[in-house]
Design a protein around this motif. Structure first.
Motif, PDB file in Angstrom:
ATOM      1  N   LEU A 123      11.838   4.788  -0.221  1.00  0.00           N
ATOM      2  CA  LEU A 123      12.122   3.986   0.971  1.00  0.00           C
ATOM      3  C   LEU A 123      11.122   4.273   2.083  1.00  0.00           C
ATOM      4  O   LEU A 123      10.678   3.368   2.797  1.00  0.00           O
ATOM      5  N   ALA A 124      10.758   5.575   2.215  1.00  0.00           N
ATOM      6  CA  ALA A 124       9.772   5.936   3.233  1.00  0.00           C
ATOM      7  C   ALA A 124       8.417   5.306   2.926  1.00  0.00           C
ATOM      8  O   ALA A 124       7.700   4.843   3.830  1.00  0.00           O
ATOM      9  N   THR A 125       8.051   5.283   1.647  1.00  0.00           N
ATOM     10  CA  THR A 125       6.778   4.675   1.240  1.00  0.00           C
ATOM     11  C   THR A 125       6.772   3.176   1.515  1.00  0.00           C
ATOM     12  O   THR A 125       5.783   2.612   2.012  1.00  0.00           O
ATOM     13  N   ILE A 126       7.892   2.507   1.189  1.00  0.00           N
ATOM     14  CA  ILE A 126       7.994   1.065   1.464  1.00  0.00           C
ATOM     15  C   ILE A 126       7.890   0.799   2.960  1.00  0.00           C
ATOM     16  O   ILE A 126       7.171  -0.124   3.404  1.00  0.00           O
ATOM     17  N   LEU A 127       8.578   1.615   3.751  1.00  0.00           N
ATOM     18  CA  LEU A 127       8.522   1.442   5.205  1.00  0.00           C
ATOM     19  C   LEU A 127       7.099   1.653   5.725  1.00  0.00           C
ATOM     20  O   LEU A 127       6.625   0.901   6.592  1.00  0.00           O
ATOM     21  N   GLY A 128       6.402   2.654   5.186  1.00  0.00           N
ATOM     22  CA  GLY A 128       5.025   2.899   5.596  1.00  0.00           C
ATOM     23  C   GLY A 128       4.120   1.732   5.266  1.00  0.00           C
ATOM     24  O   GLY A 128       3.240   1.359   6.067  1.00  0.00           O
ATOM     25  N   ALA A 129       4.341   1.150   4.071  1.00  0.00           N
ATOM     26  CA  ALA A 129       3.520  -0.004   3.674  1.00  0.00           C
ATOM     27  C   ALA A 129       3.761  -1.191   4.595  1.00  0.00           C
ATOM     28  O   ALA A 129       2.808  -1.893   4.996  1.00  0.00           O
ATOM     29  N   VAL A 130       5.005  -1.435   4.952  1.00  0.00           N
ATOM     30  CA  VAL A 130       5.342  -2.552   5.844  1.00  0.00           C
ATOM     31  C   VAL A 130       4.737  -2.320   7.224  1.00  0.00           C
ATOM     32  O   VAL A 130       4.144  -3.250   7.828  1.00  0.00           O
ATOM     33  N   LEU A 131       4.842  -1.118   7.750  1.00  0.00           N
ATOM     34  CA  LEU A 131       4.273  -0.819   9.070  1.00  0.00           C
ATOM     35  C   LEU A 131       2.759  -0.983   9.071  1.00  0.00           C
ATOM     36  O   LEU A 131       2.179  -1.504  10.030  1.00  0.00           O
ATOM     37  N   LEU A 132       2.129  -0.505   7.979  1.00  0.00           N
ATOM     38  CA  LEU A 132       0.670  -0.639   7.875  1.00  0.00           C
ATOM     39  C   LEU A 132       0.251  -2.111   7.868  1.00  0.00           C
ATOM     40  O   LEU A 132      -0.724  -2.514   8.528  1.00  0.00           O
ATOM     41  N   HIS A 133       1.021  -2.928   7.140  1.00  0.00           N
ATOM     42  CA  HIS A 133       0.724  -4.357   7.056  1.00  0.00           C
ATOM     43  C   HIS A 133       0.817  -5.029   8.427  1.00  0.00           C
ATOM     44  O   HIS A 133      -0.094  -5.743   8.856  1.00  0.00           O
ATOM     45  N   TYR A 134       1.914  -4.792   9.127  1.00  0.00           N
ATOM     46  CA  TYR A 134       2.100  -5.455  10.420  1.00  0.00           C
ATOM     47  C   TYR A 134       1.184  -4.888  11.492  1.00  0.00           C
ATOM     48  O   TYR A 134       0.799  -5.593  12.430  1.00  0.00           O
ATOM     49  N   ARG A 135       0.810  -3.634  11.378  1.00  0.00           N
ATOM     50  CA  ARG A 135      -0.141  -3.063  12.340  1.00  0.00           C
ATOM     51  C   ARG A 135      -1.503  -3.728  12.202  1.00  0.00           C
ATOM     52  O   ARG A 135      -2.151  -4.094  13.198  1.00  0.00           O
ATOM     53  N   GLU A 136      -1.926  -3.909  10.952  1.00  0.00           N
ATOM     54  CA  GLU A 136      -3.213  -4.559  10.711  1.00  0.00           C
ATOM     55  C   GLU A 136      -3.185  -6.007  11.179  1.00  0.00           C
ATOM     56  O   GLU A 136      -4.137  -6.527  11.766  1.00  0.00           O
ATOM     57  N   LYS A 137      -2.060  -6.667  10.936  1.00  0.00           N
ATOM     58  CA  LYS A 137      -1.921  -8.059  11.351  1.00  0.00           C
ATOM     59  C   LYS A 137      -1.955  -8.178  12.875  1.00  0.00           C
ATOM     60  O   LYS A 137      -2.554  -9.102  13.430  1.00  0.00           O
ATOM     61  N   ALA A 138      -1.317  -7.206  13.547  1.00  0.00           N
ATOM     62  CA  ALA A 138      -1.291  -7.228  15.018  1.00  0.00           C
ATOM     63  C   ALA A 138      -2.692  -7.022  15.589  1.00  0.00           C
ATOM     64  O   ALA A 138      -3.069  -7.657  16.582  1.00  0.00           O
TER      65      ALA A 138
END
Length: 507
Positions: free
Chosen positions: A450-465
């Protein structure tokens, strides 16, 4: 582009880790249960469990308490008996199975031998200590002869006098336990063979030392783990003949040492006791923990020794007296012997009115077995029972004097044992620590996923931002190049690159 691939990789890895942890949640208990079943089956290949079953390599003791009669003269004259508890006199008990024979139908037969060794350091005194108790040979025989013709009773009384046998015995603990020389015993064994339970010296436990409990045939659990340790037959019998009803004559449960695994709070502990001549059953009382190992405590229900009036299923064990007494005369040469809990615990209160000096409490006199529910292995055992003699005045037998009718406590004993030392450590490691590690592992995998999935999602939206933040600057440069054609080519290239990156992230 590299960060986009990293986010996708982390997301996939997280999903796989969560799935793996979830699988362990469901599969882990199944694996543990399969290992329990595999290791519990009675098989010489299962070294630890087979050794525990065969030799019982744990401390096991029998503590004996005598009811010393303080007023024998007054008791004989009709007064209420007064007793004083003397003990414990502790014996180390050695149990070993011999003549072990495995059968094709997944059962095994054996003879279990028991031996007792006195432990002075654990006792209040020595076996040479002297106590006074009723003479079972005289007072028991008197009740047995009550309905005989008067001439026979007078002859019996004369015989007692000829052999100098009185209503009370004052002898050492060792003699009362394991036997003493008696000319009356020799006479009875010679002229009335089978009248006494033993052919040698007469003692309260003489027939238990260096003897076996009969030929048990039990299930190994190989075909069905739910049957493991359950008695298939005893001395070739699948049912008894001592009692009056089929239910009371049933041989139920195990031999009283281990039980089938995977117990619940609704489970009971049925077992057959050759010494009690019947099957008994304990019921769940509470949960507990022994040195880090979870357990269920089982105790005797109040109905165990209830009479037929108070508990109809026990009618087959009658003739009965007050509740709290089990009449075992049918398997004790018809002698008027009764079994109860010590100090008449859980018995009809009227029994306490007949004898002075009894103080029953659950902690000191209740029996219990602490079981590890997952394996059915006892962790701590305390079986406490009392031997009583029914006595009364019998006309023609002057040795009975004016004794009032009473169920007289003679002795009570506690058989206790507990798992300790290396066996307890191995038990704790295999059945507590390893399953606990598996439980922690499954939640660690799920948490990490779950932590890995959350990290991947945060990384994705950070790059998009970040891309959205840079887009206005690029557009401004674009319009600037429109006004400045010299740099238009480079500006268009930068804008196209930004749009392509944004498109890739959206995809």
């Amino acid at each position: 582009m590299n960060k986009s691939k990293l986010a996708i990789g982390l997301f996939v890895a997280g999903i796989l880790t969560v799935v793996f942890g979830t699988i362990i949640v469901f599969v882990g208990p199944i694996i543990i249960d399969e290992q329990i079943v595999k290791n519990l089956v009675i098989d010489p290949k299962n070294e630890m469990s087979y050794t525990m079953w065969k030799d019982i390599p744990v401390p096991f003791f029998m503590s004996v308490y005598f009811f010393n009669v303080l007023n024998p003269t007054e008791f004989l004259a009709g007064e209420k008996p007064m007793v004083e508890q003397r003990g414990p006199y502790v014996y180390r008990k050695r149990i070993q199975k011999q003549n072990i024979t495995f059968h094709p139908n997944d059962t095994v037969s054996y003879l279990e031998y028991r031996s007792y060794f006195f432990e002075p350091s654990m006792s209040v005194g020595n076996e040479s200590d002297v106590v006074t108790i009723p003479n079972m040979l005289v007072l028991g025989a008197a009740v047995m002869m009550e309905n005989m013709p008067l001439g026979v009773r007078l002859l019996i009384s004369t015989t007692f006098k000829g052999f100098k046998e009185g209503p009370f015995l004052t002898k050492s603990v060792g003699e009362l336990m394991w036997g003493y020389d008696s000319k009356l015993v020799d006479f009875l064994n010679k002229w009335f063979p089978g009248m006494l339970p033993s052919t040698g010296k007469f003692g309260l436990f003489s027939e238990f030392n260096n003897t076996n409990t009969g030929l048990f045939t039990i299930h190994t659990g190989k075909d069905d783990i739910r049957l493991i340790h359950k008695v298939d037959s005893w001395n070739g019998l699948t049912k008894l003949t001592n009692w009056k009803t089929p239910q009371c004559n049933m041989i139920n449960g195990t031999a009283g040492q281990m039980w089938p695994p995977f117990m619940t709070k609704e489970s009971t502990l049925p077992f057959y006791s050759p010494d009690a001549c019947r099957s008994l059953e304990l019921v769940y009382q509470r949960e507990g923990i022994m040195k880090g190992i979870p357990l269920y405590r089982y105790v005797a229900p109040k109905t165990m020794f209830a009479n037929g009036s108070d508990y109809a299923p026990n009618e087959g064990f009658c003739p009965c007296r007050q509740s709290g007494l089990l009449n075992v005369s049918s398997c004790r040469s018809n002698s008027p012997v009764f079994i109860s809990h010590p100090h008449f615990y859980n018995a009809d209160p009227v029994l306490l009115d007949y004898v002075q000096g009894l103080q029953p409490t659950e902690d000191e006199h209740g029996l219990f077995i602490d079981i590890h529910p997952e394996t059915g292995v006892p962790l701590n055992v305390s079986i406490r029972l009392q031997l009583n003699l029914y006595m009364k005045m019998v006309s023609g037998i002057t040795e009975t004097g004016n004794i009032s009718e009473v169920v007289m406590p003679m002795i009570w004993f506690e058989e206790s044992g507990y798992i300790d030392g290396a066996i307890l450590k191995t038990f704790h490691t295999n059945l507590v620590i390893l399953p606990m590690v598996m439980v922690y592992m499954q939640y660690c995998f799920i948490g990490l996923g779950l932590a890995t999935i959350l990290g991947a999602v945060l990384l994705h939206y950070r790059e998009k931002a970040l891309l959205k933040k840079d887009l206005p600057t690029v557009m401004e440069n674009h319009w600037a190049t429109v006004r400045d054609p010299v740099n238009s080519s480079d500006a268009h290239k930068q804008m196209d690159k930004c749009i392509m990156n944004d498109t890739a992230h959206n995809l």
